[in-house]
Write a protein that holds these residues in place. Structure first.
Motif, PDB file in Angstrom:
ATOM      1  N   MET A 180       0.837  -1.184   0.000  1.00 27.03           N
ATOM      2  CA  MET A 180       0.000   0.000   0.000  1.00 27.03           C
ATOM      3  C   MET A 180       0.881   1.245   0.000  1.00 27.03           C
ATOM      4  N   ARG A 181       0.324   2.365  -0.386  1.00 27.35           N
ATOM      5  CA  ARG A 181       1.097   3.589  -0.506  1.00 27.35           C
ATOM      6  C   ARG A 181       1.678   3.989   0.855  1.00 27.35           C
ATOM      7  N   GLY A 182       2.983   4.265   0.878  1.00 28.54           N
ATOM      8  CA  GLY A 182       3.647   4.693   2.107  1.00 28.54           C
ATOM      9  C   GLY A 182       4.093   3.563   3.002  1.00 28.54           C
ATOM     10  N   ALA A 183       3.806   2.321   2.615  1.00 30.40           N
ATOM     11  CA  ALA A 183       4.177   1.175   3.458  1.00 30.40           C
ATOM     12  C   ALA A 183       5.666   0.888   3.334  1.00 30.40           C
ATOM     13  N   ARG A 184       6.203   0.238   4.367  1.00 35.34           N
ATOM     14  CA  ARG A 184       7.627  -0.103   4.364  1.00 35.34           C
ATOM     15  C   ARG A 184       7.879  -1.504   3.823  1.00 35.34           C
ATOM     16  N   VAL A 185       6.820  -2.290   3.707  1.00 38.43           N
ATOM     17  CA  VAL A 185       6.948  -3.651   3.185  1.00 38.43           C
ATOM     18  C   VAL A 185       5.808  -3.931   2.205  1.00 38.43           C
ATOM     19  N   ILE A 186       6.005  -4.930   1.361  1.00 37.47           N
ATOM     20  CA  ILE A 186       4.929  -5.444   0.517  1.00 37.47           C
ATOM     21  C   ILE A 186       4.177  -6.473   1.349  1.00 37.47           C
ATOM     22  N   SER A 187       2.901  -6.272   1.531  1.00 34.04           N
ATOM     23  CA  SER A 187       2.116  -7.122   2.422  1.00 34.04           C
ATOM     24  C   SER A 187       1.054  -7.891   1.651  1.00 34.04           C
ATOM     25  N   ALA A 188       0.353  -8.784   2.352  1.00 32.85           N
ATOM     26  CA  ALA A 188      -0.730  -9.551   1.740  1.00 32.85           C
ATOM     27  C   ALA A 188      -1.820  -8.622   1.206  1.00 32.85           C
ATOM     28  N   GLU A 189      -2.040  -7.510   1.888  1.00 35.69           N
ATOM     29  CA  GLU A 189      -3.070  -6.563   1.458  1.00 35.69           C
ATOM     30  C   GLU A 189      -2.784  -6.017   0.060  1.00 35.69           C
ATOM     31  N   ASP A 190      -1.501  -5.793  -0.248  1.00 39.42           N
ATOM     32  CA  ASP A 190      -1.144  -5.288  -1.576  1.00 39.42           C
ATOM     33  C   ASP A 190      -1.560  -6.272  -2.672  1.00 39.42           C
ATOM     34  N   ILE A 191      -1.314  -7.555  -2.420  1.00 43.43           N
ATOM     35  CA  ILE A 191      -1.635  -8.578  -3.423  1.00 43.43           C
ATOM     36  C   ILE A 191      -3.145  -8.753  -3.537  1.00 43.43           C
ATOM     37  N   LEU A 192      -3.836  -8.743  -2.405  1.00 39.16           N
ATOM     38  CA  LEU A 192      -5.299  -8.839  -2.428  1.00 39.16           C
ATOM     39  C   LEU A 192      -5.909  -7.681  -3.211  1.00 39.16           C
ATOM     40  N   PHE A 193      -5.342  -6.498  -3.053  1.00 41.26           N
ATOM     41  CA  PHE A 193      -5.846  -5.324  -3.758  1.00 41.26           C
ATOM     42  C   PHE A 193      -5.673  -5.495  -5.268  1.00 41.26           C
ATOM     43  N   LEU A 194      -4.525  -6.027  -5.689  1.00 39.75           N
ATOM     44  CA  LEU A 194      -4.269  -6.222  -7.117  1.00 39.75           C
ATOM     45  C   LEU A 194      -5.204  -7.259  -7.727  1.00 39.75           C
TER      46      LEU A 194
END
Length: 247
Positions: A1-15
């Motif tokens: 997500m924008r401003g995050a320090r890591v790539i998380s599960a939420e990023d993939i779910l969003f895509l």
């Protein structure tokens, strides 16, 4: 997500939010990963039976909770949350499993053993090599542990889908009885061969039992095409002019 320090599960779910079928597969995977973790940790059978996708209980598992909390935050219609309780049969994966089963009927015991061992391999079992392949060390924003699990799962499913589609292409390219052009190598097969390869090599590979690079290239081409025999396999992302070959 924008401003995050890591790539998380939420990023993939969003895509993946626009492709309900693939998102449902991912949610099921996250559920079974939690289920497996509970078994490994020795949780009693009664507790296992009580935990169901979307149950909303206090004992909901870590990966499920992450997915559920995030989808609640972006789901305005309830479509995404309904996937937790969706038991609809996945037609694409069911057809893939049926084709794999038909292939095993002609195998001897040694071939079947190799087939079963190959199906048990995964990118998560070689996590360090998978990280190296992704070149995580050079990333400014790195995936966290759960995101790596999901990426490994998507990589596994993508390879499975490519192999399945390549087998369909190989079958389509196979000479047919009574076909006057059965002696000729498929023009598509030659087109998607490396131009540095000799014509003799193309001919040898065309009659090989193994999947060849040209079969995979042709499978990817057909996957991204708007019409054709593999068009039902294509992604919902095509509506936006983008194909997404994952899972």
């Amino acid at each position: 997500m924008r401003g995050a320090r890591v790539i998380s599960a939420e990023d993939i779910l969003f895509l993946m939010r626009k492709d309900k079928k693939k998102l449902r597969r991912l949610l099921k995977y996250m559920f079974f990963r939690d289920y497996k973790s509970k078994i490994v940790k020795g949780i009693e059978e009664d507790d296992l039976l009580e935990d169901k996708p979307g149950s909303g209980s206090g004992s909901i598992n870590k990966r499920q909770k992450i997915a559920q909390d995030f989808l609640i935050s972006i789901d305005q219609t309830g479509e995404l949350l309904s996937l937790f309780e969706d038991d609809e049969v996945d037609d694409v994966k069911q057809a893939r499993m049926e084709r794999a089963e038909r292939q095993t009927r002609m195998m001897d015991s040694a071939q079947y053993t190799e087939f079963c061992e190959s199906r048990q391999l995964s990118f998560s079992k070689k996590a360090s090599k998978f990280r190296d392949w992704l070149d995580c060390s050079s990333m400014e924003i790195k995936p966290n542990a759960i995101a790596m699990e999901i990426l490994a799962y998507l990589a596994y499913e993508t390879v499975a889908q490519l192999v399945d589609l390549a087998l369909l292409v190989k079958q389509d390219m196979a000479p047919k009885a009574g076909d006057p052009f059965s002696h000729a190598i498929s023009a598509t097969f030659i087109q998607y061969h490396n131009p540095t390869e000799s014509a003799a090599a193309c001919g040898a590979e065309a009659h090989s039992d193994a999947i060849q690079p040209a079969h995979i290239r042709e499978a990817i081409r057909r996957y991204g095409h708007k019409i054709g025999p593999l068009s039902p396999f294509t992604s919902a992302y095509r509506r936006n002019g983008m194909t997404f070959l994952a899972c």
